[in-house]
Design an enzyme around this catalytic site. Structure first.
Site, PDB file in Angstrom:
ATOM      1  N   LYS A  35       0.836  -0.656  -0.184  1.00 41.14           N
ATOM      2  CA  LYS A  35      -0.159   0.016   0.087  1.00 41.14           C
ATOM      3  C   LYS A  35       0.964   1.151  -0.105  1.00 41.14           C
ATOM      4  O   LYS A  35       0.811   1.939  -0.862  1.00 41.14           O
ATOM      5  CB  LYS A  35      -0.870   0.069   1.416  1.00 41.14           C
ATOM      6  CG  LYS A  35      -1.921   0.712   1.331  1.00 41.14           C
ATOM      7  CD  LYS A  35      -2.753   0.870   2.788  1.00 41.14           C
ATOM      8  CE  LYS A  35      -4.299  -0.742   2.123  1.00 41.14           C
ATOM      9  NZ  LYS A  35      -5.326  -0.271   3.556  1.00 41.14           N
ATOM     10  N   ASN A 211     -24.251   5.992  14.116  1.00 43.79           N
ATOM     11  CA  ASN A 211     -23.885   5.093  13.106  1.00 43.79           C
ATOM     12  C   ASN A 211     -25.269   4.348  13.772  1.00 43.79           C
ATOM     13  O   ASN A 211     -25.388   3.880  13.339  1.00 43.79           O
ATOM     14  CB  ASN A 211     -22.954   3.842  13.139  1.00 43.79           C
ATOM     15  CG  ASN A 211     -21.647   4.708  12.587  1.00 43.79           C
ATOM     16  OD1 ASN A 211     -21.947   6.031  12.126  1.00 43.79           O
ATOM     17  ND2 ASN A 211     -20.765   4.294  12.171  1.00 43.79           N
ATOM     18  N   GLY A 256     -34.884   0.179   0.564  1.00 45.95           N
ATOM     19  CA  GLY A 256     -33.822  -0.461  -0.410  1.00 45.95           C
ATOM     20  C   GLY A 256     -33.410  -1.886   0.108  1.00 45.95           C
ATOM     21  O   GLY A 256     -33.982  -2.496   1.081  1.00 45.95           O
ATOM     22  N   CYS A 263     -18.850   0.118   7.935  1.00 43.68           N
ATOM     23  CA  CYS A 263     -18.931   0.620   9.866  1.00 43.68           C
ATOM     24  C   CYS A 263     -20.455  -0.058  10.627  1.00 43.68           C
ATOM     25  O   CYS A 263     -20.604  -0.009  11.494  1.00 43.68           O
ATOM     26  CB  CYS A 263     -19.013   2.334   9.500  1.00 43.68           C
ATOM     27  SG  CYS A 263     -17.665   3.112   8.901  1.00 43.68           S
ATOM     28  N   LYS A 266     -20.530  -4.167  11.863  1.00 46.32           N
ATOM     29  CA  LYS A 266     -19.856  -3.827  12.378  1.00 46.32           C
ATOM     30  C   LYS A 266     -19.581  -2.997  14.260  1.00 46.32           C
ATOM     31  O   LYS A 266     -19.351  -3.262  15.136  1.00 46.32           O
ATOM     32  CB  LYS A 266     -18.473  -3.602  12.342  1.00 46.32           C
ATOM     33  CG  LYS A 266     -17.801  -2.409  12.056  1.00 46.32           C
ATOM     34  CD  LYS A 266     -16.487  -2.189  11.429  1.00 46.32           C
ATOM     35  CE  LYS A 266     -15.828  -1.260  11.609  1.00 46.32           C
ATOM     36  NZ  LYS A 266     -15.495  -0.730  12.442  1.00 46.32           N
TER      37      LYS A 266
HETATM   38  P1  NAD Z   1      -9.412   0.311   6.710  1.00 43.98           P
HETATM   39  O1  NAD Z   1      -8.553  -1.171   6.475  1.00 43.98           O
HETATM   40  O2  NAD Z   1      -9.812   1.192   5.383  1.00 43.98           O
HETATM   41  O3  NAD Z   1      -7.147   0.848   6.820  1.00 43.98           O
HETATM   42  C1  NAD Z   1      -6.639   0.155   7.800  1.00 43.98           C
HETATM   43  C2  NAD Z   1      -5.210   0.388   7.566  1.00 43.98           C
HETATM   44  O4  NAD Z   1      -4.743   0.321   9.414  1.00 43.98           O
HETATM   45  C3  NAD Z   1      -4.862  -0.436   7.106  1.00 43.98           C
HETATM   46  O5  NAD Z   1      -4.382   0.030   5.766  1.00 43.98           O
HETATM   47  C4  NAD Z   1      -3.640  -2.035   7.868  1.00 43.98           C
HETATM   48  O6  NAD Z   1      -2.752  -2.127   7.133  1.00 43.98           O
HETATM   49  C5  NAD Z   1      -3.390  -0.188   8.624  1.00 43.98           C
HETATM   50  N1  NAD Z   1      -2.595  -0.940   9.184  1.00 43.98           N
HETATM   51  C6  NAD Z   1      -3.724  -1.988  10.700  1.00 43.98           C
HETATM   52  N2  NAD Z   1      -2.184  -1.955  11.945  1.00 43.98           N
HETATM   53  C7  NAD Z   1      -1.819  -1.580  11.484  1.00 43.98           C
HETATM   54  C8  NAD Z   1      -0.428  -0.495  12.502  1.00 43.98           C
HETATM   55  N3  NAD Z   1      -0.501  -0.928  14.018  1.00 43.98           N
HETATM   56  N4  NAD Z   1       0.377   0.401  11.892  1.00 43.98           N
HETATM   57  C9  NAD Z   1      -0.335   0.904  10.994  1.00 43.98           C
HETATM   58  N5  NAD Z   1      -0.447   0.678   9.935  1.00 43.98           N
HETATM   59  C10 NAD Z   1      -2.121  -0.681  10.738  1.00 43.98           C
HETATM   60  O7  NAD Z   1     -10.091   0.708   7.074  1.00 43.98           O
HETATM   61  P2  NAD Z   1     -11.065   2.142   7.132  1.00 43.98           P
HETATM   62  O8  NAD Z   1     -12.108   2.257   6.451  1.00 43.98           O
HETATM   63  O9  NAD Z   1     -10.289   3.392   6.726  1.00 43.98           O
HETATM   64  O10 NAD Z   1     -11.134   2.390   8.635  1.00 43.98           O
HETATM   65  C11 NAD Z   1     -10.067   2.809   9.809  1.00 43.98           C
HETATM   66  C12 NAD Z   1     -10.909   3.103  10.931  1.00 43.98           C
HETATM   67  O11 NAD Z   1     -11.930   4.238  11.301  1.00 43.98           O
HETATM   68  C13 NAD Z   1     -12.111   2.009  11.804  1.00 43.98           C
HETATM   69  O12 NAD Z   1     -11.954   1.516  13.366  1.00 43.98           O
HETATM   70  C14 NAD Z   1     -13.758   2.647  11.240  1.00 43.98           C
HETATM   71  O13 NAD Z   1     -14.594   1.589  12.104  1.00 43.98           O
HETATM   72  C15 NAD Z   1     -13.219   4.074  11.214  1.00 43.98           C
HETATM   73  N6  NAD Z   1     -14.544   4.938   9.970  1.00 43.98           N
HETATM   74  C16 NAD Z   1     -13.906   4.360   9.066  1.00 43.98           C
HETATM   75  C17 NAD Z   1     -14.577   5.016   8.566  1.00 43.98           C
HETATM   76  C18 NAD Z   1     -15.324   4.360   7.092  1.00 43.98           C
HETATM   77  O14 NAD Z   1     -16.021   5.141   6.036  1.00 43.98           O
HETATM   78  N7  NAD Z   1     -14.322   3.596   6.050  1.00 43.98           N
HETATM   79  C19 NAD Z   1     -15.770   5.882   8.095  1.00 43.98           C
HETATM   80  C20 NAD Z   1     -15.707   6.592   9.766  1.00 43.98           C
HETATM   81  C21 NAD Z   1     -15.117   6.006  11.238  1.00 43.98           C
END
Ligand code: NAD
Length: 433
Positions: A35, A211, A256, A263, A266
């Site tokens: 990545k 959420n 829908g 999100c 979970k």
């Molecule tokens: P994601 O899976 O897209 O990204 C997480 C990243 O963290 C991955 O690239 C992974 O390789 C990296 N990672 C894991 N452990 C690590 C470490 N120790 N050091 C460095 N990098 C590490 O997840 P996301 O969708 O971005 O979600 C992240 C958080 O944000 C979650 O808690 C999610 O619930 C929250 N969130 C997500 C959204 C959304 O729309 N996706 C919106 C609001 C909040």
């Protein structure tokens, strides 16, 4: 200010790029070397409108960098954000906090001088306490303030949401964190984005409450849609009729196939688990989760019924696979359960999605992918619209009618007009109309 973003997924990458665009010096860190390699080369690991330009321009300006080396990423950082994943723990539905805790320990080992550690990941109440404890245990000399700053961006509209948020929530225990976070978000205060400063635990709970409320709202209108079908009502008019009431509001009232995505599924489960642990059940959320789970397979049965009750050996064209338009995210997409139900009944699935097919290949099996919507419907016995990408709204319906072997259309997002579909000679089924 100098910012380190630990985790460069949807949230970390978008937040990091936006902070850089505000003028801060940002380094995005990730353990996924592939990545980081892609990002360094200017290629995006995810599809998100506007992200590539934002990342490139800020990288070119020297404000945004990428690394797998957390020590390098944290050098001189005023704030270190934890933006790693918090998926459902296999087996019990609690949030899996192993990535958050691993990040906290890594951060602790690399702290220099006063630093604000901010949890942006969605985490259960009390996680900030544990992050702080782990940091102090790993590095007793560290001078840190641990804060919570939940993220509310929506995939597909993430940059706009980050830069023009409805609100910014900051949860603090140590008042020193407030100044650093206010300085980071200062460009948004100038835009008058409301900022809510509260305790760390309250901030953590706000994210889950938001959420869960939205998941309940969607589930409510979906059940109204089912009732409309039984009693001859129109759910779009019901939604408008209630949505005009300012106490209810018009958003999140589109019936829908059930909510999905990275999100809501979970986070609703994790909230239920937290509430159970504290002997304070959230029964409305429990009911919504159960109704939503059942709904996805019910949508598969709706398709089977529309095709006369028998789909064995027949071909079904699925348009749209991602959990919503403008993202390539397939996590918990309703298409997965719907396709599984149809395959279980013996149907052959052909599918097309503008951005999601690469991710879909990892989670679906036995699906034939096509390069466009017309290729998918050609020779199919039914067309099923699952995700409302804009390009499906403007389909040449006369051409679709000619290409389909049987004129059955199931529109699970209500994007077509029943009268127009009838005019084209389709047997048209939608949701709650
Ligand atoms: P994601 O899976 O897209 O990204 C997480 C990243 O963290 C991955 O690239 C992974 O390789 C990296 N990672 C894991 N452990 C690590 C470490 N120790 N050091 C460095 N990098 C590490 O997840 P996301 O969708 O971005 O979600 C992240 C958080 O944000 C979650 O808690 C999610 O619930 C929250 N969130 C997500 C959204 C959304 O729309 N996706 C919106 C609001 C909040």
């Amino acid at each position: 200010m100098r910012v380190a973003m630990i985790g460069s997924g949807y949230v970390g990458l978008v937040s990091g790029a936006c902070f850089a665009d505000f003028g801060h010096q940002v380094t995005c860190v990730d353990t996924d070397a592939a990545k980081i390699g892609q990002l360094k080369a200017g290629r995006m690991p995810i599809y998100e409108p506007g992200l590539e330009e934002l990342v490139r321009s800020n990288a070119r300006a020297g404000r945004l960098a990428f690394t797998i080396d957390i020590a390098e990423g944290m050098k001189g950082a005023d704030a270190v954000f934890i933006a790693v994943g918090t998926p459902s723990r296999r087996g019990d539905g609690h949030a899996d906090l192993s990535y958050v805790y691993a990040a906290a320990r890594d951060i602790a080992r690399n702290l220099e001088g006063f630093t604000v550690v901010v949890t942006k990941s969605t985490v259960p109440v009390g996680t900030g306490d544990e992050v702080e404890r782990l940091i102090r245990e790993t590095n007793p000399a560290a001078d840190v303030a641990v804060a919570s700053n939940p993220e509310f961006l929506r995939e597909g509209a993430a940059i706009g949401d980050f830069k023009r948020p409805d609100r910014i929530v900051i949860g603090i225990q140590d008042p020193r964190a407030r100044g650093v976070l206010e300085e980071l978000y200062r460009p948004l205060f100038l835009n008058q984005a409301p900022i809510l400063v509260t305790s760390r635990r309250t901030a953590e709970l706000i994210k889950y409450a938001a959420n869960a409320f939205l998941a309940v709202k969607i589930t409510f209108i979906n059940e109204m849609a089912d009732l409309c079908e039984k009693v001859g009502g129109n759910v779009q008019e019901v939604a408008r009729g209630i949505g005009l009431d300012k106490r209810i509001g018009p958003k999140f009232l589109n019936a829908g196939p059930g909510y999905g995505g990275s999100c809501f599924p979970k986070d609703t489960l994790a909230l239920i688990k937290t509430a159970e642990d504290h002997d304070s059940p959230v029964r409305i959320v429990e009911a919504a989760v159960r109704a939503n789970d059942l709904r996805k397979r019910a949508m598969g049965r709706k398709v089977i019924a529309a095709m006369g009750g028998e789909v064995r050996g027949r071909t079904i064209a699925i348009l749209g696979l991602t959990f919503k338009p403008e993202t390539d995210d397939m996590r918990d997409a309703p298409s997965i359960a719907i396709i599984q139900t149809l395959q279980d009944a013996g149907a052959r699935i052909v599918a097309y999605d503008p951005e999601g097919m690469e991710q879909a290949r990892h989670v679906l099996s036995g699906v034939d992918y096509r390069v466009d919507a017309y290729g998918a419907v050609a020779g199919a016995d039914a067309m099923v619209l699952v995700t409302e990408w804009d390009e499906f709204r403007a389909l040449d319906l006369a051409r679709v009618r000619k290409l389909l072997r049987a004129p059955v259309v199931v529109d699970l997002r209500n994007i077509y007009r029943p009268e127009e579909m009838a005019r084209h000679g389709f047997h048209y089924h939608s949701v709650g109309r």
